[in-house]
Design an enzyme around this catalytic site. Sequence first.
Site, PDB file in Angstrom:
ATOM      1  N   GLU A 125      -1.878  -9.016   3.988  1.00 34.14           N
ATOM      2  CA  GLU A 125      -1.692  -9.365   5.319  1.00 34.14           C
ATOM      3  C   GLU A 125      -3.182  -9.278   5.697  1.00 34.14           C
ATOM      4  O   GLU A 125      -3.195  -9.901   6.871  1.00 34.14           O
ATOM      5  CB  GLU A 125      -0.986  -8.499   6.144  1.00 34.14           C
ATOM      6  CG  GLU A 125      -1.527  -7.046   6.209  1.00 34.14           C
ATOM      7  CD  GLU A 125      -1.181  -6.111   5.269  1.00 34.14           C
ATOM      8  OE1 GLU A 125      -1.390  -4.828   5.569  1.00 34.14           O
ATOM      9  OE2 GLU A 125      -1.369  -6.530   4.042  1.00 34.14           O
ATOM     10  N   HIS A 144      -3.509  -5.414   0.271  1.00 29.13           N
ATOM     11  CA  HIS A 144      -3.114  -5.828   1.337  1.00 29.13           C
ATOM     12  C   HIS A 144      -3.397  -7.163   1.728  1.00 29.13           C
ATOM     13  O   HIS A 144      -4.339  -7.943   2.041  1.00 29.13           O
ATOM     14  CB  HIS A 144      -3.906  -5.099   2.570  1.00 29.13           C
ATOM     15  CG  HIS A 144      -3.786  -3.777   2.936  1.00 29.13           C
ATOM     16  ND1 HIS A 144      -2.709  -3.334   3.878  1.00 29.13           N
ATOM     17  CD2 HIS A 144      -4.273  -2.665   2.258  1.00 29.13           C
ATOM     18  CE1 HIS A 144      -2.585  -2.102   3.565  1.00 29.13           C
ATOM     19  NE2 HIS A 144      -3.709  -1.634   2.711  1.00 29.13           N
ATOM     20  N   CYS A 178       0.920  -1.216  -0.061  1.00 29.18           N
ATOM     21  CA  CYS A 178       0.071   0.103   0.054  1.00 29.18           C
ATOM     22  C   CYS A 178       0.909   1.513   0.035  1.00 29.18           C
ATOM     23  O   CYS A 178       1.567   1.464  -1.026  1.00 29.18           O
ATOM     24  CB  CYS A 178      -0.875   0.077   1.121  1.00 29.18           C
ATOM     25  SG  CYS A 178      -2.233   1.181   0.865  1.00 29.18           S
TER      26      CYS A 178
END
Length: 160
Positions: A143, A141, A56
Amino acid sequence: MAEASQLPDLTKLGKFDGFVIPGSRFNATDDEPWIEPLCETIRAAHAHGKALFGICFGHQVIAKALGGVAGAALPYNFTVDDIELQPLASQLLGGRSKIALYKSHGQQVLAAPPGSTVIARSTRTPVEMYTLENVFCCQGHPEFVSAHINSDCGNSIGDT
């Protein structure tokens, strides 16, 4: 890369294998006093062959530091997006042609750094992922997992 607003000493980069630059509430183009020193650190780490992984904001600021362009993502992206993988990314991800990633960003990479390879795109973001020698960057993202998003955001995520 930074702890308590302190960047690593550029003369001691040798003790690091690499760096992860995650998301941030800031934009890569913000006029913050720490962004240019971060860019200098990114350039030095890249020149020393250190692995760099940007997510990001990290994706955007690494691009900016290495000669790419970050700018506005219109409209603001707060969604799950289907990411179209180019052959290299497909190979890295077990032959898949698409993946879905959570995204929350007001800026994006408009032009990847010179010499880099764009390895994923979406209809909203033309540079979803890119590689350059020791660099791997991703706008979305990876994660984030559904349970985290659902507990923190409820049902508010979706197409914007």
